[in-house]
Design an enzyme around this catalytic site. Structure first.
Site, PDB file in Angstrom:
ATOM      1  N   GLU A 117       0.779  -1.358   0.000  1.00 40.07           N
ATOM      2  CA  GLU A 117      -0.054   0.098   0.177  1.00 40.07           C
ATOM      3  C   GLU A 117       0.717   1.051   0.142  1.00 40.07           C
ATOM      4  O   GLU A 117       1.876   1.261   0.852  1.00 40.07           O
ATOM      5  CB  GLU A 117      -1.057  -0.084   1.323  1.00 40.07           C
ATOM      6  CG  GLU A 117      -2.035   0.779   1.197  1.00 40.07           C
ATOM      7  CD  GLU A 117      -2.061   1.765   2.144  1.00 40.07           C
ATOM      8  OE1 GLU A 117      -1.752   1.589   3.170  1.00 40.07           O
ATOM      9  OE2 GLU A 117      -3.045   2.645   1.898  1.00 40.07           O
TER      10      GLU A 117
ATOM     11  N   CYS B 151      -2.174  -6.889   7.703  1.00 41.84           N
ATOM     12  CA  CYS B 151      -1.823  -5.436   7.561  1.00 41.84           C
ATOM     13  C   CYS B 151      -1.838  -4.996   9.165  1.00 41.84           C
ATOM     14  O   CYS B 151      -2.990  -5.321   9.783  1.00 41.84           O
ATOM     15  CB  CYS B 151      -2.705  -4.707   6.902  1.00 41.84           C
ATOM     16  SG  CYS B 151      -2.171  -3.092   6.852  1.00 41.84           S
TER      17      CYS B 151
ATOM     18  N   ASN C 148       7.122 -15.709   3.089  1.00 41.82           N
ATOM     19  CA  ASN C 148       7.355 -14.059   2.717  1.00 41.82           C
ATOM     20  C   ASN C 148       7.899 -13.576   4.211  1.00 41.82           C
ATOM     21  O   ASN C 148       7.705 -13.825   5.267  1.00 41.82           O
ATOM     22  CB  ASN C 148       6.044 -13.423   2.664  1.00 41.82           C
ATOM     23  CG  ASN C 148       6.178 -12.020   2.630  1.00 41.82           C
ATOM     24  OD1 ASN C 148       5.562 -11.155   3.594  1.00 41.82           O
ATOM     25  ND2 ASN C 148       6.974 -11.143   1.830  1.00 41.82           N
TER      26      ASN C 148
ATOM     27  N   GLN D  38      -6.409  -7.682  -3.908  1.00 43.07           N
ATOM     28  CA  GLN D  38      -6.571  -7.932  -2.618  1.00 43.07           C
ATOM     29  C   GLN D  38      -7.494  -6.988  -1.868  1.00 43.07           C
ATOM     30  O   GLN D  38      -7.628  -5.935  -1.987  1.00 43.07           O
ATOM     31  CB  GLN D  38      -5.186  -7.547  -1.863  1.00 43.07           C
ATOM     32  CG  GLN D  38      -4.954  -7.993  -0.415  1.00 43.07           C
ATOM     33  CD  GLN D  38      -3.652  -7.782   0.198  1.00 43.07           C
ATOM     34  OE1 GLN D  38      -3.234  -6.706   0.439  1.00 43.07           O
ATOM     35  NE2 GLN D  38      -2.844  -8.721   0.396  1.00 43.07           N
TER      36      GLN D  38
ATOM     37  N   GLY E 283       8.812  -8.565  -0.766  1.00 39.24           N
ATOM     38  CA  GLY E 283       8.236  -7.297  -0.501  1.00 39.24           C
ATOM     39  C   GLY E 283       9.273  -6.024  -0.765  1.00 39.24           C
ATOM     40  O   GLY E 283       9.487  -5.695  -1.828  1.00 39.24           O
ATOM     41  N   ARG E 284       9.714  -5.685   0.422  1.00 40.19           N
ATOM     42  CA  ARG E 284      10.682  -4.508   0.294  1.00 40.19           C
ATOM     43  C   ARG E 284      11.914  -4.922  -0.518  1.00 40.19           C
ATOM     44  O   ARG E 284      12.727  -3.914  -1.012  1.00 40.19           O
ATOM     45  CB  ARG E 284      11.078  -4.171   1.804  1.00 40.19           C
ATOM     46  CG  ARG E 284       9.804  -3.638   2.747  1.00 40.19           C
ATOM     47  CD  ARG E 284      10.136  -3.667   4.126  1.00 40.19           C
ATOM     48  NE  ARG E 284      10.195  -4.793   4.877  1.00 40.19           N
ATOM     49  CZ  ARG E 284      10.966  -5.228   5.696  1.00 40.19           C
ATOM     50  NH1 ARG E 284      11.247  -4.193   6.706  1.00 40.19           N
ATOM     51  NH2 ARG E 284      10.979  -6.467   6.281  1.00 40.19           N
TER      52      ARG E 284
END
Ligand SMILES: Cc1cc2nc3c(=O)[nH]c(=O)nc-3n(C[C@H](O)[C@H](O)[C@H](O)COP(=O)(O)O)c2cc1C
Length: 315
Positions: free
Chosen positions: A2, A92, A193, A62, A217-218
Site C-alpha cells: 500500500e 496488515c 514471505n 487484494q 516485499g521490500r
C-alpha cells in the site's frame, strides 16, 4: 504494498522479469458497502487488461476488511469487473486498519478467518481462485497453525505467510521455521514471505520452509532485479547484478510516469520513497536522495536525476 507498489511500480518491476505474479495494494471494504467500480479500477487498473500487467504478469486483487458478507459481496463485484484472483489480507498491522476490524487483528480469531474465507469462496465463481495472506499472529505467534488451517479448511487456493506476528512488526528476523511447519501441515500451496533481501536470504528461506514459491516485499524495491537473481540462483546460473546505471534509468522512467499524477508540491515523492529502499543496496541512491530530498524545482530535480545516471555511465 500500500502506498508503494502502484500500477506503475508493478509495470516496471514485472517487465524486468523473474516475477510470476503480483498483488494489488489492499482495497479496504467496510460499512456493509459494495464499492463502486471506479474504486476497484483505481486500485487495479490492470482489470482493463485481463488482470495482467503490461508485460503479461497476472495480478491478484487484494481485499481487506472484517465483515464476511461485505467482503464476499465486494469479491463478487471484483470478479464481475474482471479480477482473475482474489486475495484476502489478514496481515496488515496498521492502527486505522485494525480499528476497522480488518487485517492482522483478525488473527486473534481463527474461526472468523474461516468464516471470511468461506464466505468469499462461496460467493465468487469457482474459476476465480481465492487466496489469503496472514502473519503468524497478532500479539504473539501462538495461533499461527490455527489460522493457517482455517484458511485452508475454508477452501483457499493458496496461502501466503509473512513470517512475523503483528507484534513483531517489521523487525528482523522473520521466523521462517513456522512457515515450514505450516507447509508440512497444509495441502494447499504455501508462499513464504518476509526478510528476503538477497539470493542468500532466499536460499536460507528455502532450507527452512521447503516452499516452492516466495513473495518479495521490500527486498525487490531495494533491488529491482532480486527476482531475476533468485531465479538464476535456483537454476545454478551465474548472474550479473543490475548496475546502478540500469537502476537510474528505471528511476528516470518511474519519475517521468509518476510526475504528472501528483501536484507540484509532491514533486518526486514517489521517487524519493523508492530511493529510501534502493539506498539499502546502492550507495549512489543515498547520495541522490540527499541531493533531491528537499528539492521543489522540477528542472533542478530532473538535472540531478540525469546527472547521476550519466556520471554512472561514464565510470
Ligand atoms: C509500506 C508497506 C505497505 C504494505 N502494504 C501491503 C499490502 O497492501 N498488502 C499486503 O498484503 N502486504 C502489504 N505489506 C506487507 C508486505 O507485503 C510484506 O508482507 C512485508 O513487508 C514482509 O515482507 P518483506 O520483508 O519482503 O518486505 C506492506 C508492507 C509495507 C512495508
Amino acid at each position: 504494498m500500500e502506498g508503494v507498489v502502484d500500477l506503475h511500480m508493478r509495470a516496471l518491476l514485472t517487465r524486468l522479469g523473474g516475477l510470476d505474479g503480483c498483488v494489488t495494494e489492499f482495497v479496504r471494504v467496510s460499512n456493509r458497502q459494495v464499492l463502486p467500480a471506479h474504486t476497484f479500477r483505481k486500485h487495479c487498473p490492470e482489470l482493463e487488461n485481463n488482470s495482467l500487467t503490461a508485460s503479461g504478469i497476472p495480478i491478484k486483487l487484494q481485499l481487506l476488511g472484517g465483515c464476511p458478507q461485505t467482503l464476499a459481496d465486494n469479491a463478487r463485484k471484483a470478479a464481475e469487473l474482471g479480477a482473475i484472483a482474489i486475495d484476502l489480507n489478514f496481515g496488515c498491522p496498521t492502527k486505522t486498519v485494525n480499528n476497522s476490524n480488518g487485517g492482522a487483528c483478525l488473527l486473534q480469531y481463527p474461526e472468523q478467518i474461516y468464516t471470511i474465507v468461506d464466505a468469499v469462496r462461496s460467493n465468487v465463481p469457482l474459476s476465480i481462485p481465492v487466496s489469503a495472506k496472514i502473519r503468524l499472529g497478532f500479539n504473539d505467534r501462538s495461533l499461527f497453525m490455527e489460522n493457517a488451517q482455517a484458511v485452508a479448511a475454508a477452501g483457499a487456493f493458496e496461502l501466503t505467510v509473512h513470517a512475523r506476528s503483528k507484534a513483531d512488526g517489521y523487525k528482523p528476523p522473520a521466523y521462517w521455521e513456522y512457515i515450514g511447519k505450516i507447509r508440512e501441515a497444509l495441502e494447499i500451496p504455501v508462499i513464504a514471505n518476509g526478510e528476503i533481501w538477497s539470493p542468500q536470504d532466499w536460499q536460507r528461506c528455502v532450507e527452512q520452509t521447503g516452499c516452492d514459491d516466495y513473495m518479495l516485499g521490500r527486498g525487490i524495491l531495494a533491488r529491482p532485479d532480486l527476482a531475476l537473481a533468485i531465479k538464476a540462483a535456483a537454476e545454478h546460473r551465474d548472474y550479473v547484478p543490475m548496475s546502478w546505471a540500469q537502476v537510474s534509468s528505471l528511476i528516470w522512467d518511474y519519475y517521468m510516469i509518476t510526475k504528472p499524477l501528483y501536484p507540484k508540491k509532491f514533486l518526486g515523492n514517489r521517487v524519493k520513497q523508492w530511493l529510501a529502499y534502493l539506498r539499502l543496496n546502492y550507495p549512489q541512491a543515498e547520495r541522490l536522495f540527499d541531493e533531491i530530498k528537499k528539492e521543489k524545482d522540477a528542472t533542478v530535480f530532473e538535472q540531478a536525476l540525469l546527472r547521476q545516471a550519466s556520471e554512472e555511465c561514464e565510470t
